[in-house]
Design a protein around this motif. Structure first.
Motif, PDB file in Angstrom:
ATOM      1  N   ILE A 234       0.857  -1.190   0.000  1.00 36.44           N
ATOM      2  CA  ILE A 234       0.000   0.000   0.000  1.00 36.44           C
ATOM      3  C   ILE A 234       0.892   1.239   0.000  1.00 36.44           C
ATOM      4  O   ILE A 234       1.765   1.361   0.860  1.00 36.44           O
ATOM      5  CB  ILE A 234      -0.917   0.006   1.248  1.00 36.44           C
ATOM      6  CG1 ILE A 234      -1.772  -1.273   1.290  1.00 36.44           C
ATOM      7  CG2 ILE A 234      -1.792   1.258   1.256  1.00 36.44           C
ATOM      8  CD1 ILE A 234      -2.529  -1.471   2.601  1.00 36.44           C
ATOM      9  N   THR A 279      -6.601 -15.735   9.371  1.00 37.72           N
ATOM     10  CA  THR A 279      -6.060 -15.161  10.603  1.00 37.72           C
ATOM     11  C   THR A 279      -6.990 -14.080  11.149  1.00 37.72           C
ATOM     12  O   THR A 279      -7.324 -14.062  12.338  1.00 37.72           O
ATOM     13  CB  THR A 279      -4.655 -14.575  10.348  1.00 37.72           C
ATOM     14  OG1 THR A 279      -3.780 -15.627   9.952  1.00 37.72           O
ATOM     15  CG2 THR A 279      -4.117 -13.884  11.575  1.00 37.72           C
ATOM     16  N   GLN A 282     -10.061 -15.061  13.014  1.00 39.29           N
ATOM     17  CA  GLN A 282      -9.889 -15.478  14.406  1.00 39.29           C
ATOM     18  C   GLN A 282      -9.581 -14.310  15.346  1.00 39.29           C
ATOM     19  O   GLN A 282     -10.005 -14.320  16.503  1.00 39.29           O
ATOM     20  CB  GLN A 282      -8.784 -16.541  14.494  1.00 39.29           C
ATOM     21  CG  GLN A 282      -9.172 -17.831  13.771  1.00 39.29           C
ATOM     22  CD  GLN A 282      -8.153 -18.947  13.922  1.00 39.29           C
ATOM     23  OE1 GLN A 282      -6.971 -18.712  14.150  1.00 39.29           O
ATOM     24  NE2 GLN A 282      -8.602 -20.176  13.755  1.00 39.29           N
ATOM     25  N   ARG A 299     -10.566  -6.378   1.496  1.00 35.35           N
ATOM     26  CA  ARG A 299     -10.456  -6.354   0.038  1.00 35.35           C
ATOM     27  C   ARG A 299     -11.362  -7.438  -0.561  1.00 35.35           C
ATOM     28  O   ARG A 299     -12.099  -7.189  -1.485  1.00 35.35           O
ATOM     29  CB  ARG A 299      -9.002  -6.550  -0.400  1.00 35.35           C
ATOM     30  CG  ARG A 299      -8.779  -6.306  -1.866  1.00 35.35           C
ATOM     31  CD  ARG A 299      -7.317  -6.147  -2.218  1.00 35.35           C
ATOM     32  NE  ARG A 299      -6.548  -7.383  -2.077  1.00 35.35           N
ATOM     33  CZ  ARG A 299      -5.280  -7.493  -2.403  1.00 35.35           C
ATOM     34  NH1 ARG A 299      -4.611  -6.441  -2.861  1.00 35.35           N
ATOM     35  NH2 ARG A 299      -4.647  -8.639  -2.264  1.00 35.35           N
ATOM     36  N   THR A 300     -11.272  -8.643  -0.006  1.00 32.25           N
ATOM     37  CA  THR A 300     -12.146  -9.734  -0.461  1.00 32.25           C
ATOM     38  C   THR A 300     -12.653 -10.476   0.772  1.00 32.25           C
ATOM     39  O   THR A 300     -11.844 -10.875   1.622  1.00 32.25           O
ATOM     40  CB  THR A 300     -11.365 -10.726  -1.347  1.00 32.25           C
ATOM     41  OG1 THR A 300     -10.672 -10.004  -2.360  1.00 32.25           O
ATOM     42  CG2 THR A 300     -12.297 -11.748  -1.991  1.00 32.25           C
ATOM     43  N   LYS A 414     -10.451 -19.713  -2.430  1.00 30.92           N
ATOM     44  CA  LYS A 414      -9.682 -19.179  -1.314  1.00 30.92           C
ATOM     45  C   LYS A 414      -9.783 -20.151  -0.159  1.00 30.92           C
ATOM     46  O   LYS A 414     -10.673 -20.998  -0.123  1.00 30.92           O
ATOM     47  CB  LYS A 414     -10.224 -17.814  -0.887  1.00 30.92           C
ATOM     48  CG  LYS A 414      -9.760 -16.691  -1.796  1.00 30.92           C
ATOM     49  CD  LYS A 414     -10.222 -15.350  -1.294  1.00 30.92           C
ATOM     50  CE  LYS A 414      -9.684 -14.230  -2.158  1.00 30.92           C
ATOM     51  NZ  LYS A 414      -8.281 -13.928  -1.926  1.00 30.92           N
ATOM     52  N   THR A 465      -2.111  -9.811   6.870  1.00 29.52           N
ATOM     53  CA  THR A 465      -1.938  -9.914   5.418  1.00 29.52           C
ATOM     54  C   THR A 465      -1.131 -11.134   4.986  1.00 29.52           C
ATOM     55  O   THR A 465      -0.673 -11.197   3.848  1.00 29.52           O
ATOM     56  CB  THR A 465      -1.296  -8.623   4.873  1.00 29.52           C
ATOM     57  OG1 THR A 465      -0.193  -8.257   5.716  1.00 29.52           O
ATOM     58  CG2 THR A 465      -2.297  -7.490   4.851  1.00 29.52           C
ATOM     59  N   TYR A 583      -3.586 -16.203  -2.961  1.00 34.79           N
ATOM     60  CA  TYR A 583      -2.332 -16.943  -3.086  1.00 34.79           C
ATOM     61  C   TYR A 583      -2.513 -18.317  -3.720  1.00 34.79           C
ATOM     62  O   TYR A 583      -1.560 -18.894  -4.210  1.00 34.79           O
ATOM     63  CB  TYR A 583      -1.558 -17.005  -1.758  1.00 34.79           C
ATOM     64  CG  TYR A 583      -2.084 -17.923  -0.675  1.00 34.79           C
ATOM     65  CD1 TYR A 583      -1.870 -19.290  -0.731  1.00 34.79           C
ATOM     66  CD2 TYR A 583      -2.734 -17.413   0.437  1.00 34.79           C
ATOM     67  CE1 TYR A 583      -2.319 -20.126   0.279  1.00 34.79           C
ATOM     68  CE2 TYR A 583      -3.180 -18.224   1.452  1.00 34.79           C
ATOM     69  CZ  TYR A 583      -2.976 -19.587   1.372  1.00 34.79           C
ATOM     70  OH  TYR A 583      -3.422 -20.397   2.373  1.00 34.79           O
TER      71      TYR A 583
HETATM   72  P1  NDP Z   1      -4.065 -14.607   3.856  1.00 30.83           P
HETATM   73  O1  NDP Z   1      -2.992 -14.496   2.840  1.00 30.83           O
HETATM   74  O2  NDP Z   1      -5.011 -15.723   3.744  1.00 30.83           O
HETATM   75  O3  NDP Z   1      -4.938 -13.270   3.896  1.00 30.83           O
HETATM   76  C1  NDP Z   1      -4.366 -12.021   3.670  1.00 30.83           C
HETATM   77  C2  NDP Z   1      -5.460 -10.978   3.678  1.00 30.83           C
HETATM   78  O4  NDP Z   1      -4.880  -9.689   3.451  1.00 30.83           O
HETATM   79  C3  NDP Z   1      -6.492 -11.198   2.584  1.00 30.83           C
HETATM   80  O5  NDP Z   1      -7.769 -10.957   3.096  1.00 30.83           O
HETATM   81  C4  NDP Z   1      -6.094 -10.159   1.546  1.00 30.83           C
HETATM   82  O6  NDP Z   1      -7.141  -9.777   0.689  1.00 30.83           O
HETATM   83  C5  NDP Z   1      -5.662  -9.030   2.455  1.00 30.83           C
HETATM   84  N1  NDP Z   1      -4.880  -7.994   1.767  1.00 30.83           N
HETATM   85  C6  NDP Z   1      -3.702  -8.167   1.131  1.00 30.83           C
HETATM   86  N2  NDP Z   1      -3.306  -7.002   0.586  1.00 30.83           N
HETATM   87  C7  NDP Z   1      -4.244  -6.078   0.895  1.00 30.83           C
HETATM   88  C8  NDP Z   1      -4.396  -4.711   0.601  1.00 30.83           C
HETATM   89  N3  NDP Z   1      -3.504  -4.048  -0.146  1.00 30.83           N
HETATM   90  N4  NDP Z   1      -5.486  -4.063   1.086  1.00 30.83           N
HETATM   91  C9  NDP Z   1      -6.399  -4.733   1.829  1.00 30.83           C
HETATM   92  N5  NDP Z   1      -6.303  -6.056   2.123  1.00 30.83           N
HETATM   93  C10 NDP Z   1      -5.241  -6.709   1.655  1.00 30.83           C
HETATM   94  O7  NDP Z   1      -3.320 -14.607   5.277  1.00 30.83           O
HETATM   95  P2  NDP Z   1      -3.793 -15.223   6.686  1.00 30.83           P
HETATM   96  O8  NDP Z   1      -2.730 -14.907   7.664  1.00 30.83           O
HETATM   97  O9  NDP Z   1      -5.175 -14.847   6.993  1.00 30.83           O
HETATM   98  O10 NDP Z   1      -3.803 -16.785   6.431  1.00 30.83           O
HETATM   99  C11 NDP Z   1      -2.652 -17.426   5.858  1.00 30.83           C
HETATM  100  C12 NDP Z   1      -2.835 -18.910   5.919  1.00 30.83           C
HETATM  101  O11 NDP Z   1      -2.555 -19.364   7.241  1.00 30.83           O
HETATM  102  C13 NDP Z   1      -4.249 -19.393   5.664  1.00 30.83           C
HETATM  103  O12 NDP Z   1      -4.563 -19.449   4.319  1.00 30.83           O
HETATM  104  C14 NDP Z   1      -4.221 -20.734   6.298  1.00 30.83           C
HETATM  105  O13 NDP Z   1      -3.667 -21.665   5.417  1.00 30.83           O
HETATM  106  C15 NDP Z   1      -3.304 -20.521   7.489  1.00 30.83           C
HETATM  107  N6  NDP Z   1      -4.124 -20.356   8.699  1.00 30.83           N
HETATM  108  C16 NDP Z   1      -4.651 -21.489   9.239  1.00 30.83           C
HETATM  109  C17 NDP Z   1      -5.434 -21.417  10.351  1.00 30.83           C
HETATM  110  C18 NDP Z   1      -5.988 -22.700  10.897  1.00 30.83           C
HETATM  111  O14 NDP Z   1      -6.914 -22.658  11.671  1.00 30.83           O
HETATM  112  N7  NDP Z   1      -5.467 -23.871  10.529  1.00 30.83           N
HETATM  113  C19 NDP Z   1      -5.756 -20.141  11.000  1.00 30.83           C
HETATM  114  C20 NDP Z   1      -5.117 -19.000  10.372  1.00 30.83           C
HETATM  115  C21 NDP Z   1      -4.353 -19.122   9.251  1.00 30.83           C
HETATM  116  P3  NDP Z   1      -7.419 -10.587  -0.680  1.00 30.83           P
HETATM  117  O15 NDP Z   1      -8.185 -11.815  -0.276  1.00 30.83           O
HETATM  118  O16 NDP Z   1      -8.209  -9.650  -1.504  1.00 30.83           O
HETATM  119  O17 NDP Z   1      -6.104 -10.915  -1.282  1.00 30.83           O
END
Ligand code: NDP
Length: 624
Positions: A234, A279, A282, A299-300, A414, A465, A583
């Motif tokens: 950003i 994340t 939670q 964002r989504t 996702k 993120t 991702y």
């Molecule tokens: P993610 O990569 O899944 O999520 C990142 C978030 O940041 C998304 O919502 C993304 O939006 C947002 N984002 C990125 N860039 C911007 C921006 N410029 N402006 C606004 N929003 C933005 O990360 P997490 O840490 O949430 O999760 C990572 C992984 O960790 C999970 O997929 C999972 O595999 C694991 N995990 C497992 C858990 C479990 O219970 N086993 C619990 C927590 C995490 P956008 O979707 O639009 O890209």
């Protein structure tokens, strides 16, 4: 067809089998609002494409900022003091790079195989890997603990709940270390920087950032997928004058409380959390409870299904017959990979076994002859997503907020999430959803994020993120690896991965990979890691029995597996190309070469078992 790992590994290789949208007659209920539903697949597809198209960015995966340079402080360990010690110079039987569950189970199985000196090295201050670093409030696993926690039946004890808190999972990691006496030789707060194969001694020579020089007969590489946090790209992110941190480095000095919540120092603070992935799902309820005001910057939206957590029943736990963990895991693996369970189901069904592709496979079996597989999968997916969206309407009071929280993509585009608290949070008067319409935060000023042309002044920004995924497998561990004749792993794999069954590679003897490489992953990644560890340890035990110092695949065996992988790759490209960016699909640009075995983990595990019941000549015979 298989539902490959969604909780961890190689992004873009994950996702269900190719599902080309095709014209089908709707069978679902009539739409009750102006929004498209499963009853109108044509309109639904249009909506999904429109949502995808407005999110695709020209910079793709390059949009993110690495936590290096001015953000290099993210490499610091907030949970343990820096390690100051004299360099170690010695020879061990095995060096394990990474003390998360992959490295831990490999070390444990190698111990079982009779290895005496096993040195686990990790930058963290203790075992646990992602469960060590991630201690954000509300952290918990969403895979049921009886099947998630590695070596649980051997280690003993009953988890408190179906989906236990992160602290309990981290304690389990420590318990594995203690049970297998792995703390004794572990080097924490230490990074392996170089590995050189010494053909004279048939050992690896390892270097670390603490000046250690360790010779090891075997090396296991298990750096894990979530080892590097990433920040959003950003504009102005570095100019923010308030407090910031990433969820994987939670600052409890600032928020108060702990991983169970109780954030009691932010009652007079306005906080923004950026990101709404697994994340955020939670930690958001806890931030909302603690902060004066919380902005959730989206964002989504994620798919948020029912969580249905509960304490385990001690009588039920006591009634489990020996071998229960293997049976439960196998049945879960079968179910999420759309196969009938081998052991009667074992009661492992939950929302993971009800994800869209599983429903689609059931539907296909039921409607065989009247619908193609693609049709059945698409209809089942649409129905599942109708339910996910209907849940938002049922829970969230404000219609505009509810509309913004509805995800418009196929469920496995996702990572699915599960929560019985997240959506409810948006009914609080002190929580505001800042939906960016898929565009992300416009910029960050010294005062706060700008969304829709409006600046939102905040005291702190929490970045939920995610992590750098999709890094080059040869270099992602950050180790300079040089095998026979000084050849780097990066150059050996420059034209594509080349392994036998994903765990060992020619030219790099006795170097074993644990993770998602030319193999088959699944949502219960801990199960997959344990299968790999068991396999590696069995081969090492055989090598030692036969007095063979070197485990290295023949060129032919490796070539055959690479061919198999190419011929039977998970073909997720068509599906992922239709998905909203993330991702899983390299931010909207899915890569054609896929390194996951298309037969899925059940078949892959059988291939491993049958191979190691054979002669092992592929790695102990002609090589070297
Ligand atoms: P993610 O990569 O899944 O999520 C990142 C978030 O940041 C998304 O919502 C993304 O939006 C947002 N984002 C990125 N860039 C911007 C921006 N410029 N402006 C606004 N929003 C933005 O990360 P997490 O840490 O949430 O999760 C990572 C992984 O960790 C999970 O997929 C999972 O595999 C694991 N995990 C497992 C858990 C479990 O219970 N086993 C619990 C927590 C995490 P956008 O979707 O639009 O890209």
């Amino acid at each position: 067809m298989n539902t490959t790992d969604l909780s961890a590994p190689d992004p873009g290789t994950a996702g269900p089998a190719a599902v080309e949208p095709t014209a089908v007659e709707p069978t679902a209920v009539e739409p009750t609002s102006g929004e498209p539903t499963a009853a109108d697949l044509g309109r639904l597809r249009e909506r999904y494409r429109a949502e995808r198209d407005r999110r695709i960015r020209p910079d793709g995966t390059a949009q993110y900022r690495r936590t290096t340079g001015e953000f290099g402080f993210y490499a610091d360990d907030p949970w343990s003091p820096p390690v100051a010690r004299e360099p170690v110079r010695d020879t061990v039987d095995a060096l394990v790079v990474g003390g998360g569950f992959g490295g831990l189970v490999a070390a444990a199985r190698l111990r079982d195989a009779g290895l005496e000196r096993i040195r686990v090295v990790d930058t963290a201050g203790d075992f646990g890997g992602t469960w060590y670093w991630n201690r954000y409030p509300g952290i918990a696993c969403d895979i049921e603990s009886s099947i998630y926690l590695p070596l649980l039946e051997e280690t003993g004890g009953m988890p408190t709940r179906r989906y236990p808190p992160g602290e309990e999972i981290r304690a389990h990691a420590r318990a594995i270390g203690e049970r297998h006496d792995l703390h004794r030789d572990a080097l924490f707060g230490t990074e392996v920087t170089g590995l050189d194969w010494d053909g004279d001694t048939d050992r690896w020579q390892a270097r670390t950032d603490h000046g250690d020089e360790i010779a090891a007969r075997y090396v296991v590489l298990s750096s894990g997928p979530f080892n590097r946090p990433k920040l959003p790209g950003i504009p102005g992110i570095e100019t923010f004058a308030g407090h910031t941190f990433h969820t994987s480095r939670w600052d409890y000095d600032y928020t108060g409380g702990d991983a169970t919540g109780g954030l009691d120092r932010i009652g007079d603070r306005t906080i923004a959390v950026i990101g709404t992935g697994a994340t955020a799902i939670q930690c958001v309820p806890h931030l909302a409870e603690g902060a004066k005001h919380l902005y959730v910057v989206q964002r989504t939206p994620s798919t948020v299904d029912v969580r249905d957590d509960a304490a385990y029943d001690a009588d039920w736990w006591a009634s489990l017959e020996p071998g229960w963990q293997r049976r439960r895991r196998e049945d879960f693996l079968n179910l999420v990979n759309m196969l009938p369970p081998e052991h009667g189901g074992q009661g492992v069904a939950d929302r993971w076994t009800d994800i869209a592709p599983v429903r689609g496979a059931v539907r296909y079996a039921r409607t065989r002859g009247t619908e193609t597989l693609s049709e059945a999968l698409e209809i089942a997916d649409a129905e599942k997503m109708d339910e996910i969206r209907a849940r938002v309407d049922a829970v969230v009071d404000d219609p505009a907020t509810a509309a913004a929280l509805k995800p418009w993509y196929r469920q496995m585009c996702k990572r699915p999430t599960f929560s019985d608290r997240y959506l409810q949070t948006f009914n609080r008067p002190d929580v505001t959803l800042l939906d960016t319409g898929g565009q992300g935060v416009e910029r960050i000023t010294p005062r706060g994020p700008v969304v829709g042309g409006t600046e939102y002044p905040v005291d702190a920004i929490v970045f939920a993120t995610g992590f750098e995924l999709g890094a080059d497998p040869a270099t992602r561990a950050g180790v300079d690896i040089r095998g026979r004749d000084g050849r780097t792993l990066a150059s050996a794999w420059a034209d594509g991965l080349s392994t036998l069954h994903g765990w060992v590679s020619r030219g790099f003897p006795n170097l074993f990979h644990v993770g998602a490489l030319q193999n088959a992953a699944s949502v219960n990644f801990a199960h997959v890691l344990e299968e790999q560890a068991t396999h590696i340890a069995a081969v090492v035990a055989a090598a030692r029995r036969r007095g063979r110092p070197v485990v290295e695949p023949t060129a032919e065996a490796e070539r055959d597996w690479v061919r198999t992988i190419r011929e039977r790759a998970v073909d997720g490209h068509a599906f992922l190309a239709e998905c909203t960016p993330g991702y899983y699909n390299f931010e909207g640009r899915p890569r054609r070469r896929n390194e996951q075995f298309g037969g899925g983990p059940v078949e892959f595990h059988r291939i491993l078992r049958e191979w190691r019941d054979g002669s092992l000549d592929d790695v102990l015979g002609g090589a070297g």
